[in-house]
Structures are given as C-alpha cells and as structure tokens.
Write a protein that holds these residues in place. Structure first.
Motif, PDB file in Angstrom:
ATOM      1  N   ARG A   1     -20.612 -44.876  49.539  1.00  0.00           N
ATOM      2  CA  ARG A   1     -19.346 -43.890  49.997  1.00  0.00           C
ATOM      3  C   ARG A   1     -19.819 -42.425  50.373  1.00  0.00           C
ATOM      4  O   ARG A   1     -21.118 -41.999  49.879  1.00  0.00           O
ATOM      5  N   HIS A   2     -19.213 -41.816  51.217  1.00  0.00           N
ATOM      6  CA  HIS A   2     -19.702 -40.469  51.657  1.00  0.00           C
ATOM      7  C   HIS A   2     -21.050 -40.286  52.507  1.00  0.00           C
ATOM      8  O   HIS A   2     -21.594 -39.196  52.331  1.00  0.00           O
ATOM      9  N   ARG A   3     -21.593 -41.322  53.057  1.00  0.00           N
ATOM     10  CA  ARG A   3     -22.712 -41.537  53.584  1.00  0.00           C
ATOM     11  C   ARG A   3     -22.766 -40.193  54.682  1.00  0.00           C
ATOM     12  O   ARG A   3     -24.021 -39.665  54.191  1.00  0.00           O
ATOM     13  N   ALA A   4     -21.853 -40.175  55.358  1.00  0.00           N
ATOM     14  CA  ALA A   4     -22.165 -39.002  56.554  1.00  0.00           C
ATOM     15  C   ALA A   4     -22.153 -37.679  55.845  1.00  0.00           C
ATOM     16  O   ALA A   4     -22.497 -36.932  56.634  1.00  0.00           O
TER      17      ALA A   4
ATOM     18  N   SER B   1     -19.128 -40.287  43.400  1.00  0.00           N
ATOM     19  CA  SER B   1     -17.810 -39.089  43.266  1.00  0.00           C
ATOM     20  C   SER B   1     -16.678 -39.804  44.124  1.00  0.00           C
ATOM     21  O   SER B   1     -16.882 -39.960  45.452  1.00  0.00           O
ATOM     22  N   GLU B   2     -15.377 -39.784  43.647  1.00  0.00           N
ATOM     23  CA  GLU B   2     -14.120 -39.850  44.306  1.00  0.00           C
ATOM     24  C   GLU B   2     -14.021 -38.710  45.280  1.00  0.00           C
ATOM     25  O   GLU B   2     -13.707 -38.996  46.359  1.00  0.00           O
ATOM     26  N   ALA B   3     -14.245 -37.603  44.959  1.00  0.00           N
ATOM     27  CA  ALA B   3     -13.841 -36.403  45.756  1.00  0.00           C
ATOM     28  C   ALA B   3     -15.087 -35.939  46.588  1.00  0.00           C
ATOM     29  O   ALA B   3     -16.048 -35.660  46.143  1.00  0.00           O
ATOM     30  N   PRO B   4     -14.711 -35.845  48.056  1.00  0.00           N
ATOM     31  CA  PRO B   4     -15.733 -35.621  48.712  1.00  0.00           C
ATOM     32  C   PRO B   4     -16.397 -34.109  48.643  1.00  0.00           C
ATOM     33  O   PRO B   4     -17.527 -34.062  48.619  1.00  0.00           O
ATOM     34  N   ARG B   5     -15.630 -33.114  48.088  1.00  0.00           N
ATOM     35  CA  ARG B   5     -16.089 -31.911  47.824  1.00  0.00           C
ATOM     36  C   ARG B   5     -17.060 -31.907  46.462  1.00  0.00           C
ATOM     37  O   ARG B   5     -17.942 -31.118  46.859  1.00  0.00           O
ATOM     38  N   ARG B   6     -16.780 -32.721  45.778  1.00  0.00           N
ATOM     39  CA  ARG B   6     -17.820 -32.796  44.633  1.00  0.00           C
ATOM     40  C   ARG B   6     -19.082 -33.376  45.052  1.00  0.00           C
ATOM     41  O   ARG B   6     -19.950 -32.907  44.661  1.00  0.00           O
ATOM     42  N   ALA B   7     -18.946 -34.320  45.904  1.00  0.00           N
ATOM     43  CA  ALA B   7     -20.120 -35.144  46.323  1.00  0.00           C
ATOM     44  C   ALA B   7     -21.054 -34.072  47.076  1.00  0.00           C
ATOM     45  O   ALA B   7     -22.199 -34.008  47.064  1.00  0.00           O
ATOM     46  N   ARG B   8     -20.352 -33.309  47.994  1.00  0.00           N
ATOM     47  CA  ARG B   8     -21.044 -32.277  48.546  1.00  0.00           C
ATOM     48  C   ARG B   8     -21.722 -31.421  47.746  1.00  0.00           C
ATOM     49  O   ARG B   8     -22.937 -30.794  47.878  1.00  0.00           O
ATOM     50  N   ALA B   9     -20.877 -30.919  46.724  1.00  0.00           N
ATOM     51  CA  ALA B   9     -21.500 -29.856  45.806  1.00  0.00           C
ATOM     52  C   ALA B   9     -22.648 -30.446  45.185  1.00  0.00           C
ATOM     53  O   ALA B   9     -23.585 -29.501  44.779  1.00  0.00           O
TER      54      ALA B   9
END
Length: 296
Positions: free
Chosen positions: A174-177, A139-147
């Motif tokens: 991407r977004h590992r943390a 996911s490019e968007a961090p918020r979507r990754a979290r969701a």
C-alpha cells in the motif's frame, strides 16, 4: 544462557526456562505465582506487570521461529521519535502460524533474510529501511505514511538509496507511489517543490500568471516567495517537507508572519496537499482571489 536471558530482560521461552531451572522448579514457580506465563510458550521470571520492553519480548517469543519485530516497533528501537507504536508489530515467516494476542499486530512476509533483518540487534528486528517501508505501507492514512518516511529521513535514520533498495524487495504494498514520492522529497529537501502540479491547479482556475521565487526583504532577512501576484497582494508558499524539527518549524512560522505583516496575504500549502488534495487547494485559491477582487 545468562547473557541471552539478560538481553531478554527476564522473558524466556518455555524451552529456555526448562533449561534454566528444570521442569519441576518451573512448574512450582508458576504454580506459586512467583513467575508467570502470559502466552503459550512464554515465561516471565517475576509476577508483576510487564515493562514495555518485556511486553515486546513476550509478544515476539510467542510468535513462530524466525519472527522479528517490524514497522514502528522496530523504528522505536532504532531511535525514531514522534511515532510511538500503539501495539507490538511483528513480521512472521510466510505461511507460519499466526498468533492471536492482545496488543500484537502480525504481518507475514517471504522477505526475512539478512538484507532486511539485522543479524545482531535485539530484540530481533527488521533493518531500518525495511521498517520504514513497512510502517508506511501498513498505515491506513496516506498523510501518516508520508510523515513516517519524511521523519525518518529528517532524523537521520536512513538514506534515499537505502529506502529505494528496501522497497524493491518489499513486493506489492500500500502507498507504494507515495513512499517513492516522499523519499524523493526528503532527498531534495525544501527545494523539492511540486511547482508544476501547483501550476496545473492555477491554470484550471484560469488565475493570472504569477511571479515565481520573488525576492522579499524584511528587517530580519531576505526571503523568496514561491508564487506571488503583486497586483493582488497575494502570495503562496509550498512546503516540500513538513518541518518536524521544532526550531525549524518555529522559524518558518515567524518568517511567514513577517511576510504577512509587511506584504501580501499568504497561503501555505504542503506538497502533499498540492499533489493529493487538489480540490481543497483549488477551493482556497478561488476564495483568496475572490476576496481580492479578481474575476475570471
């Protein structure tokens, strides 16, 4: 062969079709448009539009041997709701030929053994924890990754330990943390509040020290305000996880309304905003206190 064909809902590799009807009959069926070949090496045993399931199989069978569906495509098969895939997501072996098809998104990986690929489910796909990690990292968007991570946990598809194990085998992504942060929030539930991060923002703005976890009684129950300033009639709620369950979300909205009706002005922030959108949070806090007559 019949069980396999039924599982694949009438979508075959060319080799399977040849074994089923022979070369002469296969050529005749395709030539007379009784069957179709949407991609190289793939045969569909009818001439109409493909169903979503058939399209997934067609994409997968056009990929190199050892390929599986992954990410949101695999999660949809495993029961995740709220995140319908906008394409078929496939994971192919590293260095394999990358097919180019409309509606197919391909990622390559060296991690495709039984630890990350389910040996029995069809269509062949990554195991749920790996699918979650992949979908979030793609996911490019961090918020979507979290969701995606939080929704998977809320819907009971995965445990924290399983996500952690899948992430250790995933390699660089991407977004590992953020994925780690999200599954820790999911493990802690609504009590996992980034109070220290919020207090850092408060301190930077030189806002007065608040009362934390102040008990409030309303006619419909007893509540605790995460942060409150009674002298200014202001309060803050920090939600550790987004309430994707409709009943819980609805109850929280009513709860917030009760607090505002009978008490302070209330701002609500997500833990994601407190951690990753500090400037927006700080700006809203600054304006809230300015309207209440506070000056540093």
């Amino acid at each position: 062969m019949s069980d396999e064909l039924e599982t694949q809902c009438g979508v075959l590799t060319t080799a399977q079709a040849l074994q089923l009807v022979g070369e002469k009959r296969l050529r005749a069926k395709v030539r007379n448009r009784l069957w179709q070949q949407p991609y190289r090496g793939v045969v569909v045993t009818h001439n109409g539009p493909l169903t979503p399931e058939q399209a997934t199989w067609a994409h997968l069978l056009a990929c190199p041997p050892g390929s599986v569906i992954g990410g949101l495509s695999a999660l949809e098969q495993d029961g995740l709701t709220g995140f319908p895939p906008d394409a078929t997501y496939a994971v192919i072996p590293d260095h394999a030929r990358r097919p180019e098809q409309d509606g197919l998104v391909v990622h390559s990986s060296v991690y495709l053994d039984e630890r990350d690929v389910h040996p029995l489910r069809t269509p062949p796909r990554t195991r749920t924890p790996r699918s979650i990690v992949d979908a979030a990292s793609w996911s490019e968007a961090p918020r979507r990754a979290r969701a995606i991570v939080l929704a998977s946990a809320q819907q009971g598809l995965v445990r924290t330990r399983e996500l952690r194990d899948a992430l250790t085998r995933r390699g660089t992504c991407r977004h590992r943390a953020l994925i780690v942060e999200s599954y820790l929030d999911a493990a802690g539930g609504i009590q996992s509040l980034p109070e220290r991060d919020f207090d850092a923002i408060r301190g930077r703005l030189r806002l007065p020290e608040p009362t934390r976890q102040r008990r409030v009684r309303r006619k419909d129950g007893k509540y605790y305000l995460d942060v409150a300033w009674d002298e200014y009639e202001l309060a803050i709620e920090i939600h550790g996880i987004p309430h994707m369950r409709v009943l819980q979300w609805d109850a929280d909205l009513l709860r917030a309304n009760e607090i505002v009706i009978g008490g302070p002005k209330l701002l609500i922030f997500s833990s994601y905003a407190v951690r990753h959108e500090c400037e927006v949070v700080a700006d809203q806090l600054r304006r809230l206190f300015a309207n209440a007559g506070w000056h540093a």
